[in-house]
Design a protein around this motif. Structure first.
Motif, PDB file in Angstrom:
ATOM      1  N   LEU A 670       0.718  -1.351  -0.219  1.00  0.00           N
ATOM      2  CA  LEU A 670      -0.004  -0.011   0.215  1.00  0.00           C
ATOM      3  C   LEU A 670       0.560   1.328   0.124  1.00  0.00           C
ATOM      4  CD1 LEU A 670      -2.547  -0.394   2.848  1.00  0.00           C
ATOM      5  CD2 LEU A 670      -3.058  -0.215  -0.072  1.00  0.00           C
ATOM      6  N   TYR A 671       2.361   0.804   0.600  1.00  0.00           N
ATOM      7  CA  TYR A 671       2.577   2.375   0.158  1.00  0.00           C
ATOM      8  C   TYR A 671       3.968   2.438  -0.806  1.00  0.00           C
ATOM      9  CZ  TYR A 671       0.476   2.799   4.894  1.00  0.00           C
ATOM     10  OH  TYR A 671      -0.814   3.252   5.788  1.00  0.00           O
ATOM     11  N   PRO A 672       4.558   3.509  -1.170  1.00  0.00           N
ATOM     12  CA  PRO A 672       5.719   3.687  -1.464  1.00  0.00           C
ATOM     13  C   PRO A 672       6.950   2.978  -1.092  1.00  0.00           C
ATOM     14  CG  PRO A 672       5.204   5.967  -1.380  1.00  0.00           C
ATOM     15  CD  PRO A 672       3.858   4.803  -0.854  1.00  0.00           C
ATOM     16  N   SER A 673       7.971   3.020  -2.103  1.00  0.00           N
ATOM     17  CA  SER A 673       9.292   2.746  -1.225  1.00  0.00           C
ATOM     18  C   SER A 673      10.184   3.508  -0.435  1.00  0.00           C
ATOM     19  CB  SER A 673      10.589   2.166  -2.994  1.00  0.00           C
ATOM     20  OG  SER A 673       9.495   0.755  -3.084  1.00  0.00           O
ATOM     21  N   ASP A 674       9.748   4.693  -0.813  1.00  0.00           N
ATOM     22  CA  ASP A 674      10.453   5.402   0.090  1.00  0.00           C
ATOM     23  C   ASP A 674       9.288   6.079   1.459  1.00  0.00           C
ATOM     24  OD1 ASP A 674       8.459   6.368  -1.035  1.00  0.00           O
ATOM     25  OD2 ASP A 674       9.270   8.735  -1.192  1.00  0.00           O
ATOM     26  N   LYS A 675       8.366   5.420   1.809  1.00  0.00           N
ATOM     27  CA  LYS A 675       7.764   5.416   2.732  1.00  0.00           C
ATOM     28  C   LYS A 675       7.263   4.230   3.352  1.00  0.00           C
ATOM     29  CE  LYS A 675       5.724   9.812   1.384  1.00  0.00           C
ATOM     30  NZ  LYS A 675       6.783   9.828   0.283  1.00  0.00           N
ATOM     31  N   ARG A 676       8.190   3.645   3.066  1.00  0.00           N
ATOM     32  CA  ARG A 676       7.358   1.170   2.903  1.00  0.00           C
ATOM     33  C   ARG A 676       7.540   1.268   4.422  1.00  0.00           C
ATOM     34  NH1 ARG A 676       8.410  -1.025  -1.245  1.00  0.00           N
ATOM     35  NH2 ARG A 676       6.567  -0.507  -2.342  1.00  0.00           N
ATOM     36  N   CYS A 677       9.219   1.345   4.824  1.00  0.00           N
ATOM     37  CA  CYS A 677       9.221   0.537   6.169  1.00  0.00           C
ATOM     38  C   CYS A 677       9.232   1.443   7.065  1.00  0.00           C
ATOM     39  CB  CYS A 677      11.399   0.629   5.845  1.00  0.00           C
ATOM     40  SG  CYS A 677      11.825  -0.433   5.022  1.00  0.00           S
ATOM     41  N   THR A 678       9.166   3.041   6.699  1.00  0.00           N
ATOM     42  CA  THR A 678       7.937   3.589   8.058  1.00  0.00           C
ATOM     43  C   THR A 678       6.776   3.490   8.282  1.00  0.00           C
ATOM     44  OG1 THR A 678       9.477   5.924   6.779  1.00  0.00           O
ATOM     45  CG2 THR A 678       7.767   6.555   8.124  1.00  0.00           C
ATOM     46  N   ALA A 679       6.397   3.494   7.628  1.00  0.00           N
ATOM     47  CA  ALA A 679       4.605   3.398   7.659  1.00  0.00           C
ATOM     48  C   ALA A 679       4.835   1.985   8.500  1.00  0.00           C
ATOM     49  CB  ALA A 679       3.462   3.446   6.795  1.00  0.00           C
ATOM     50  N   PHE A 680       5.175   0.681   7.813  1.00  0.00           N
ATOM     51  CA  PHE A 680       4.968   0.021   7.827  1.00  0.00           C
ATOM     52  C   PHE A 680       5.971  -0.494   9.359  1.00  0.00           C
ATOM     53  CE2 PHE A 680       5.085  -5.300   6.511  1.00  0.00           C
ATOM     54  CZ  PHE A 680       5.043  -6.382   7.614  1.00  0.00           C
ATOM     55  N   GLY A 681       6.806   0.105  10.012  1.00  0.00           N
ATOM     56  CA  GLY A 681       7.669   0.596  11.073  1.00  0.00           C
ATOM     57  C   GLY A 681       6.348   1.283  12.495  1.00  0.00           C
ATOM     58  N   PHE A 682       5.526   1.838  11.582  1.00  0.00           N
ATOM     59  CA  PHE A 682       5.107   2.909  12.729  1.00  0.00           C
ATOM     60  C   PHE A 682       3.425   2.026  13.038  1.00  0.00           C
ATOM     61  CE2 PHE A 682       0.459   5.747  12.542  1.00  0.00           C
ATOM     62  CZ  PHE A 682       0.729   5.754  13.645  1.00  0.00           C
ATOM     63  N   LEU A 683       3.254   0.636  12.324  1.00  0.00           N
ATOM     64  CA  LEU A 683       2.276   0.175  12.018  1.00  0.00           C
ATOM     65  C   LEU A 683       2.325  -1.011  13.408  1.00  0.00           C
ATOM     66  CD1 LEU A 683       0.693   0.242   8.739  1.00  0.00           C
ATOM     67  CD2 LEU A 683      -0.315   1.970  10.965  1.00  0.00           C
ATOM     68  N   ASN A 684       3.498  -1.026  13.144  1.00  0.00           N
ATOM     69  CA  ASN A 684       4.287  -2.709  13.840  1.00  0.00           C
ATOM     70  C   ASN A 684       4.088  -2.016  15.437  1.00  0.00           C
ATOM     71  OD1 ASN A 684       6.439  -4.906  15.014  1.00  0.00           O
ATOM     72  ND2 ASN A 684       5.115  -5.457  13.518  1.00  0.00           N
ATOM     73  N   ALA A 685       4.992  -0.500  15.612  1.00  0.00           N
ATOM     74  CA  ALA A 685       4.604  -0.440  16.764  1.00  0.00           C
ATOM     75  C   ALA A 685       3.160  -0.137  17.734  1.00  0.00           C
ATOM     76  CB  ALA A 685       4.877   1.332  17.197  1.00  0.00           C
ATOM     77  N   LEU A 686       2.714   0.328  17.097  1.00  0.00           N
ATOM     78  CA  LEU A 686       0.887   0.324  16.829  1.00  0.00           C
ATOM     79  C   LEU A 686       0.952  -0.843  16.911  1.00  0.00           C
ATOM     80  CD1 LEU A 686      -1.668   1.816  17.098  1.00  0.00           C
ATOM     81  CD2 LEU A 686      -1.934   1.526  14.732  1.00  0.00           C
ATOM     82  N   CYS A 687       0.690  -2.131  17.073  1.00  0.00           N
ATOM     83  CA  CYS A 687       0.516  -3.327  17.167  1.00  0.00           C
ATOM     84  C   CYS A 687       0.983  -3.771  18.187  1.00  0.00           C
ATOM     85  CB  CYS A 687       1.467  -4.227  16.081  1.00  0.00           C
ATOM     86  SG  CYS A 687       1.308  -5.699  16.030  1.00  0.00           S
ATOM     87  N   LYS A 688       2.580  -3.597  19.227  1.00  0.00           N
ATOM     88  CA  LYS A 688       2.868  -4.172  19.962  1.00  0.00           C
ATOM     89  C   LYS A 688       2.524  -2.820  21.120  1.00  0.00           C
ATOM     90  CE  LYS A 688       5.853  -6.456  18.209  1.00  0.00           C
ATOM     91  NZ  LYS A 688       5.036  -6.517  17.038  1.00  0.00           N
ATOM     92  N   LEU A 689       1.476  -1.523  20.920  1.00  0.00           N
ATOM     93  CA  LEU A 689       0.975  -0.835  21.868  1.00  0.00           C
ATOM     94  C   LEU A 689      -0.205  -1.729  22.574  1.00  0.00           C
ATOM     95  CD1 LEU A 689       0.323   1.272  24.228  1.00  0.00           C
ATOM     96  CD2 LEU A 689      -0.740   3.154  21.315  1.00  0.00           C
ATOM     97  N   ALA A 690      -0.946  -2.224  21.179  1.00  0.00           N
ATOM     98  CA  ALA A 690      -2.796  -2.614  21.420  1.00  0.00           C
ATOM     99  C   ALA A 690      -2.234  -3.786  21.820  1.00  0.00           C
ATOM    100  CB  ALA A 690      -2.965  -2.864  19.791  1.00  0.00           C
ATOM    101  N   ALA A 691      -1.018  -5.176  22.319  1.00  0.00           N
ATOM    102  CA  ALA A 691      -0.594  -6.009  22.427  1.00  0.00           C
ATOM    103  C   ALA A 691      -0.784  -5.737  23.914  1.00  0.00           C
ATOM    104  CB  ALA A 691       0.638  -6.121  21.925  1.00  0.00           C
ATOM    105  N   VAL A 692       0.296  -4.623  24.523  1.00  0.00           N
ATOM    106  CA  VAL A 692       0.298  -4.210  25.864  1.00  0.00           C
ATOM    107  C   VAL A 692      -1.285  -4.072  26.939  1.00  0.00           C
ATOM    108  CG1 VAL A 692       0.835  -2.708  27.274  1.00  0.00           C
ATOM    109  CG2 VAL A 692       2.464  -3.889  25.507  1.00  0.00           C
ATOM    110  N   LEU A 693      -1.883  -3.960  25.688  1.00  0.00           N
ATOM    111  CA  LEU A 693      -3.187  -3.017  25.779  1.00  0.00           C
ATOM    112  C   LEU A 693      -4.504  -4.980  26.089  1.00  0.00           C
ATOM    113  CD1 LEU A 693      -4.081   0.306  24.357  1.00  0.00           C
ATOM    114  CD2 LEU A 693      -3.775  -0.299  27.124  1.00  0.00           C
ATOM    115  N   GLY A 694      -3.892  -5.346  24.908  1.00  0.00           N
ATOM    116  CA  GLY A 694      -4.896  -6.416  25.658  1.00  0.00           C
ATOM    117  C   GLY A 694      -4.540  -7.265  26.144  1.00  0.00           C
ATOM    118  N   ILE A 695      -3.294  -7.466  26.471  1.00  0.00           N
ATOM    119  CA  ILE A 695      -2.706  -8.429  27.394  1.00  0.00           C
ATOM    120  C   ILE A 695      -2.910  -8.097  29.214  1.00  0.00           C
ATOM    121  CG2 ILE A 695      -0.998 -10.019  29.037  1.00  0.00           C
ATOM    122  CD1 ILE A 695       1.102  -9.519  25.919  1.00  0.00           C
ATOM    123  N   SER A 696      -2.774  -6.384  29.218  1.00  0.00           N
ATOM    124  CA  SER A 696      -3.527  -6.581  30.461  1.00  0.00           C
ATOM    125  C   SER A 696      -4.528  -6.611  31.154  1.00  0.00           C
ATOM    126  CB  SER A 696      -2.442  -4.508  30.483  1.00  0.00           C
ATOM    127  OG  SER A 696      -1.512  -4.710  30.392  1.00  0.00           O
TER     128      SER A 696
END
Length: 736
Positions: A670-696
């Motif tokens: 979904l994202y161009p090459s010059d923004k791909r890792c940035t977008a993926f990294g941000f979404l994966n960081a959000l994923c880990k935040l959701a994991a902490v909330l879900g586990i708690s």
């Protein structure tokens, strides 16, 4: 002097120099701060000085180039005056003309870079920022189409499969990291005397570290390269995973696991982006899904190593009471091996050629693509086939101007470089919220959050529920003794799962034994002797001890609740926390076994998603798997036994993995090459935040109710599947 243009032409050129200074200030001002004014002033002064020199020298007139795009001097004295080179070739000599000792460059299309002559860019080359962005976008579109054609010519073969296994090790290290702390807690809590709060923090710290790491390394990978960033992140993970196996204190162990998580956080966003840029359109969805299997292999590896290593308490040594190295530390050390192996293998692989082309490095990209082509052709038995591509489109670059100054100290230069890099990463992050990508980013955030909240919440809730059911079943077998009287008896065998009320014990000896889940209430111990006692979950409530001796026991006073001691003595108490809470040995084996089964259960889902990803599309795979996972959540209400909960865990994991695979592929495309890792990294960081909330949230309802976790999980999955249908389908499209 009469230069062919007259004073008006000269004034026009000087006005052009002033305009250039204004453009420099406008385009670079936000990045280089106050130094821009100084650079712009020096730039204008240099233009005035150049024309003053021309007035004094009539022998070397300025001539206009044939294409009208620039100015140059047509005599060798000009080169002598300027040091024999232009600004664009400063620091470059004849020896540098040979690239890596063998490559002299190939013909290529105009990259769009503005190369000033003698440090002066003509007025015709001034670019408005909007026009520059439009041209850059056009270059990216042309590059995407041509790059797909080149990958088709390179084929899919030995090179991609080699890279598959190399990046698979990095993904495997991420899977291992998730399980390490959970497996060592039963042993580490006794080694470090951990409270319940400390154990909870240790369980969540890895996710917090991975959240920071995903955002950090994802942003850097779009600026300094996929391979280089991945090597740095894996190195940090390896170093601190190694240190964590040796440190003794809880705080230092917590810090090491945090930094280890920061390192491994870059694995997922970089690995998928990196691998996708070597895959042609018809292979991308399938092979990215096959790559996901290494996360499963990481979980299996961690479970198997924990099962094989941690229970062997003989694998340990200690130096006095200050330093102890027990078997669980060996397990932590072994879990760093996949990351170390990934680093070693990654050093043999090249950078992504797509990254080079996006950053205007044509020759480097061309050689890597030629390497891919030749490697695949030789493996297929066609070594005579020649890589026919000679020209590849590169994307226009904006010069980053930073005034270092001749007298600037090295640390100031590094600080300015780091500040400039930070600004680039931050502006790239803000770009994924630009009007063009804002809707896609917000919807992807919702899908990632809902998936992670339900998945991680349930996968941790399942083992906790299994332990709760085990505890309930264990408690149902408790034996109760009331008003018993025991005299002159020696107890030298294990006492387990008993409750003694209103008992009287006279002149009894308790020697060389283990007490497991023992409770004495309102009992009398007179002239008794306790020696070499190891206890677990054992308490004396409202008891009286008269003339009783405790020698080399761990019956600390906190185990004597509201009890009286009359002429009783404690000698040579066992210090600190014991290594093993032996009442949890069987449950520890169960944790390893359940994790092994739950991880292995995703294998069918991985295979199905890989085979169907390019046939039914990413959105159908994502939404369909989420809907089925949502329905499966309602079966949790029937999980009233240990075996039923294990079966439901395997069912949920096997179904939900397909949606994770589709989400990874969709994020890459979904994202161009010059923004791909940035977008993926941000979404994966959000994923880990959701994991902490879900586990708690989910674990707080263990033993209270099943209804709330079921409603939360099913609601989140239903919302995620609904939003997934609103995303654009990327099957059959070239990689942006």
């Amino acid at each position: 002097m009469d230069d062919g243009y007259g004073r008006d032409g000269r004034q026009d050129f000087i006005r052009g120099a002033k305009d250039i200074a204004k453009v420099v200030k406008k385009q670079a001002g936000k990045k280089v701060g106050r130094s821009v004014d100084k650079m712009a002033d020096e730039y204008t002064k240099r233009s005035y000085k150049r024309f003053e020199e021309e007035d004094d020298d009539d022998d070397y007139p300025v001539q206009q180039s044939q294409d009208g795009d620039g100015y140059y001097r047509n005599d060798s004295r000009a080169n002598d005056d300027e040091g024999g080179h232009s600004d664009s070739t400063e620091g470059h000599d004849e020896d540098d003309e040979i690239y890596e000792g063998e490559y002299q460059g190939i013909p290529r299309a105009e990259s769009g870079k503005t190369v000033p002559v003698d440090g002066i860019a003509p007025q015709a080359q001034i670019r408005d920022l909007a026009q520059f962005e439009a041209e850059r976008r056009k270059d990216q579109e042309e590059l995407a189409q041509q790059y797909e054609t080149i990958l088709q010519e390179c084929g899919h073969g030995k090179f991609q499969w080699t890279l598959y296994f190399v990046l698979g090790l990095a993904l495997m290290a991420d899977g291992v990291e998730i399980f390490v702390v959970g497996f060592v807690l039963p042993s580490a809590e006794k080694d470090m005397c951990l409270s319940e709060e400390s154990k909870g923090m240790l369980g969540l710290i890895v996710y917090l570290g991975m959240m920071v790491g995903a955002f950090l390394w994802g942003g850097l990978a779009d600026r300094i390269g996929r391979r280089q960033t991945l090597l740095i992140s894996l190195s940090i993970n390896s170093v601190f995973a190694f240190f964590s196996s040796f440190v003794q204190g809880y705080s230092s162990f917590l810090l090491c696991r945090l930094l280890s998580g920061v390192g491994i956080g870059g694995s997922i966003p970089i690995v998928f982006s990196y691998y996708s840029e070597f895959l042609a359109q018809e292979k991308r969805g399938e092979h990215l899904s096959w790559l996901c299997m290494f996360w499963m292999i990481g979980g299996i590896y961690a479970s198997a190593m924990a099962w094989a290593i941690i229970p062997h308490y003989g694998w340990s040594f200690q130096m006095g009471s200050a330093y102890q190295f027990h078997s669980w530390r060996v397990f932590v050390l072994v879990c760093a091996f996949p990351s170390v192996a990934a680093i070693s293998a990654l050093t043999t692989m090249p950078e992504s050629p797509r990254f080079f082309l996006e950053n205007g490095k044509h020759d480097e990209a061309w050689m890597i693509l030629k390497q891919v082509h030749d490697t695949n052709m030789r493996a297929k038995g066609y070594p005579e086939r020649v890589f026919s591509v000679t020209t590849i489109k590169t994307v226009k670059q904006m010069d980053e101007l930073v005034d270092m100054g001749e007298g600037t100290a090295w640390y100031q230069r590094w600080r300015m470089k780091l500040a400039d890099l930070f600004n680039q990463v931050w502006s790239n992050f803000l770009a994924i919220f630009s009007p063009e990508y804002c809707r896609t980013t917000l919807m992807m955030m919702a899908v990632w959050f809902s998936m992670s909240f339900s998945y991680y919440g349930l996968t941790v809730w399942f083992p906790d529920m299994i332990k709760y059911l085990q505890k309930q079943e264990y408690s149902s077998r408790t034996k109760v003794f009331i008003k018993e009287k025991v005299e002159h008896v020696t107890f030298n065998f294990t006492l387990e799962n008993q409750v003694h009320r209103n008992g009287e014990y006279f002149n009894n000896k308790f020697m060389n034994l283990k007490m497991k889940s023992m409770v004495f209430e309102d009992s009398l111990f007179e002239e008794c002797y306790f020696e070499d006692i190891t206890s677990s979950n054992t308490f004396f409530k409202n008891c009286t001890f008269i003339a009783t001796l405790f020698y080399n026991t761990d019956l600390f006073k906190y185990r004597l609740i509201n009890s009286k001691l009359v002429n009783s003595t404690f000698l040579h108490n066992k210090e600190g926390c014991m290594l093993s809470d032996f009442s949890d040995e069987n449950s520890a084996y169960m944790i390893y076994f359940v994790s092994f089964l739950g991880t292995l259960a995703v294998l069918p889902g991985n295979i199905v998603s890989a085979l169907l990803m390019d046939k039914i599309g990413r959105l159908r795979m994502l939404a369909g798997s989420s809907v089925i996972s949502c329905v499966s959540c309602f079966f949790l209400s029937f999980g009233n036994s240990e075996s039923a909960m294990i079966a439901l865990l395997c069912l949920f994991g096997g179904i939900s993995i397909a949606s994770w695979n589709a989400l990874d592929v969709l994020t890459v495309e979904l994202y161009p090459s010059d923004k791909r890792c940035t977008a993926f990294g941000f979404l994966n960081a959000l994923c880990k935040l959701a994991a902490v909330l879900g586990i708690s949230i989910f674990t707080s309802f263990v033993g209270i109710t099943k209804a709330v976790p079921i409603l939360f999980a099913s609601g989140a999955l239903a919302a995620g599947s609904f939003l997934a249908f609103k995303l654009p389908e990327t099957r059959g499209q070239v990689l942006q």
